[in-house]
Design a protein around this motif. Structure first.
Motif, short mmCIF file in Angstrom:
data_model
loop_
_atom_site.label_atom_id
_atom_site.label_comp_id
_atom_site.label_asym_id
_atom_site.label_seq_id
_atom_site.Cartn_x
_atom_site.Cartn_y
_atom_site.Cartn_z
N CYS A 161 13.80 52.07 44.25
CA CYS A 161 15.13 51.98 43.69
C CYS A 161 15.26 50.86 42.68
O CYS A 161 16.34 50.63 42.15
CB CYS A 161 16.17 51.79 44.79
N MET B 160 23.36 56.27 46.56
CA MET B 160 22.58 56.69 45.41
C MET B 160 21.53 57.69 45.89
O MET B 160 20.97 57.54 46.97
CB MET B 160 21.87 55.51 44.74
N THR C 22 16.51 63.71 38.24
CA THR C 22 17.43 62.60 37.95
C THR C 22 17.00 61.87 36.68
O THR C 22 15.86 61.41 36.57
CB THR C 22 17.49 61.61 39.12
N LYS D 191 18.85 59.15 35.29
CA LYS D 191 19.15 57.74 35.43
C LYS D 191 19.71 57.48 36.82
O LYS D 191 20.73 58.08 37.19
CB LYS D 191 20.15 57.28 34.37
N PRO D 192 19.09 56.61 37.62
CA PRO D 192 19.66 56.29 38.94
C PRO D 192 21.06 55.70 38.79
O PRO D 192 21.31 54.90 37.89
CB PRO D 192 18.68 55.26 39.50
N GLN D 193 21.98 56.11 39.67
CA GLN D 193 23.35 55.66 39.58
C GLN D 193 23.92 55.38 40.96
O GLN D 193 23.88 56.24 41.85
CB GLN D 193 24.22 56.72 38.88
N PHE D 194 24.44 54.17 41.17
CA PHE D 194 25.14 53.82 42.40
C PHE D 194 26.60 54.26 42.28
O PHE D 194 27.22 54.13 41.22
CB PHE D 194 25.10 52.31 42.66
N TYR D 195 27.15 54.75 43.41
CA TYR D 195 28.56 55.11 43.49
C TYR D 195 29.19 54.31 44.62
O TYR D 195 28.61 54.16 45.70
CB TYR D 195 28.73 56.60 43.73
N PRO E 245 28.66 63.40 43.88
CA PRO E 245 28.89 61.95 43.97
C PRO E 245 30.29 61.63 44.47
O PRO E 245 31.25 62.30 44.09
CB PRO E 245 28.69 61.46 42.53
N PRO F 174 31.46 55.13 39.79
CA PRO F 174 30.14 54.70 39.32
C PRO F 174 30.11 53.19 39.14
O PRO F 174 31.04 52.59 38.59
CB PRO F 174 29.99 55.43 37.97
N GLU G 290 29.05 50.15 37.28
CA GLU G 290 28.57 49.74 35.97
C GLU G 290 28.43 48.22 35.94
O GLU G 290 28.14 47.61 36.96
CB GLU G 290 29.53 50.24 34.88
N PRO H 269 26.48 44.90 40.49
CA PRO H 269 25.05 45.05 40.23
C PRO H 269 24.43 43.69 40.02
O PRO H 269 25.10 42.73 39.61
CB PRO H 269 25.02 45.89 38.95
#
Length: 246
Positions: free
Chosen positions: A15, A72, A78, A80-84, A149, A153, A155, A172
């Motif tokens: 990750c 995630m 995929t 682009k890895p993306q955290f929600y 999701p 998101p 950012e 982040p």
């Protein structure tokens, strides 16, 4: 078994961005260390799905609950890895309790460790706290369907929320994600996945608090048993070693 820590390190590495790859650069092991190792390896490309779910919550004496959930999921498709992020905001009964009078000292080096670090420190009464990590590894013919999701998101700007229990901030950092809770004078909690490690910590200075840090890692491996042709190829390679006296 010692396969679990090795697998956990592999999962954490998956990750992280390319800058963190130096943390997992291979090093030579001594014979004594090799003699203690147990486990298996995973060939590149066999991991077809990798997911992370993390949650941190703090409930105070009157039932106010503050926290957040981060998720995630990565698959071959995929880009682009993306955290929600989803925040947790539950109202209890009554006014917020007075600030705690306990005192906790030390622990400055806990955020400088690598691997999995878990810490619970309490200077109050009737508190409960848990740090939990689970790793689920499965085999399948294909990756599971991607779930829709949920949440916001993550950012550059942190996701924040607050209520009578305190405030939570999800941000982040260091190529990963950090969840921090400030519990209005009752203590602090943090969960961080970054820089090749997982940190879960709770520090309570008041009473009747319930704190929870949870991290779930899920890995799906391609169920691809070697074919007869592949086995024959491996045997042919082994036969060639005999001509070199091995």
């Amino acid at each position: 078994m010692k396969a679990i820590p090795l697998l956990a390190a592999t999962c954490l590495a998956a990750c992280l961005p390319a800058q963190a790859e130096s943390l997992f650069r291979p090093i030579e092991l001594k014979d004594q260390e090799l003699a203690q190792l147990r486990g298996k390896y995973v060939m590149p490309g066999r991991v077809i799905s990798f997911g992370i779910v993390m949650s941190s919550t703090w409930k105070n004496a009157v039932g106010d609950n503050i926290g957040a959930r981060v998720s995630m999921q990565i698959q071959e498709s995929t880009l682009k890895p993306q955290f929600y992020v989803s925040t947790i905001d539950e109202k209890g009964s009554g006014a917020a309790p007075a600030a705690g009078t306990g005192s906790v000292s030390g622990g400055a080096g806990l955020n400088q460790t690598q691997g999995v670090t878990q810490s619970v420190r309490a200077a109050g009464d009737y508190n409960t706290a848990s740090n939990h990590v689970s790793i689920d590894v499965k085999e399948a013919d294909q990756a599971p369907p991607l779930a829709a999701p949920q949440g916001t998101p993550l950012e550059a700007a942190p996701v924040v929320a607050s209520n009578g229990a305190g405030s939570v901030s999800v941000s982040p950092g260091k190529g990963g994600v950090q969840m921090a809770i400030n519990a209005n004078g009752q203590g602090v909690a943090m969960q961080q996945l970054a820089a090749g490690g997982l940190l879960q910590a709770a520090q309570m200075v008041g009473g009747n608090n319930a704190v929870s840090n949870l991290a779930q890692l899920s890995v799906v491996l391609k169920n691809n048993m070697p074919s007869t042709g592949a086995l024959d190829c491996n045997l042919d390679q082994l036969k060639g070693l005999r001509t070199m006296g091995m």
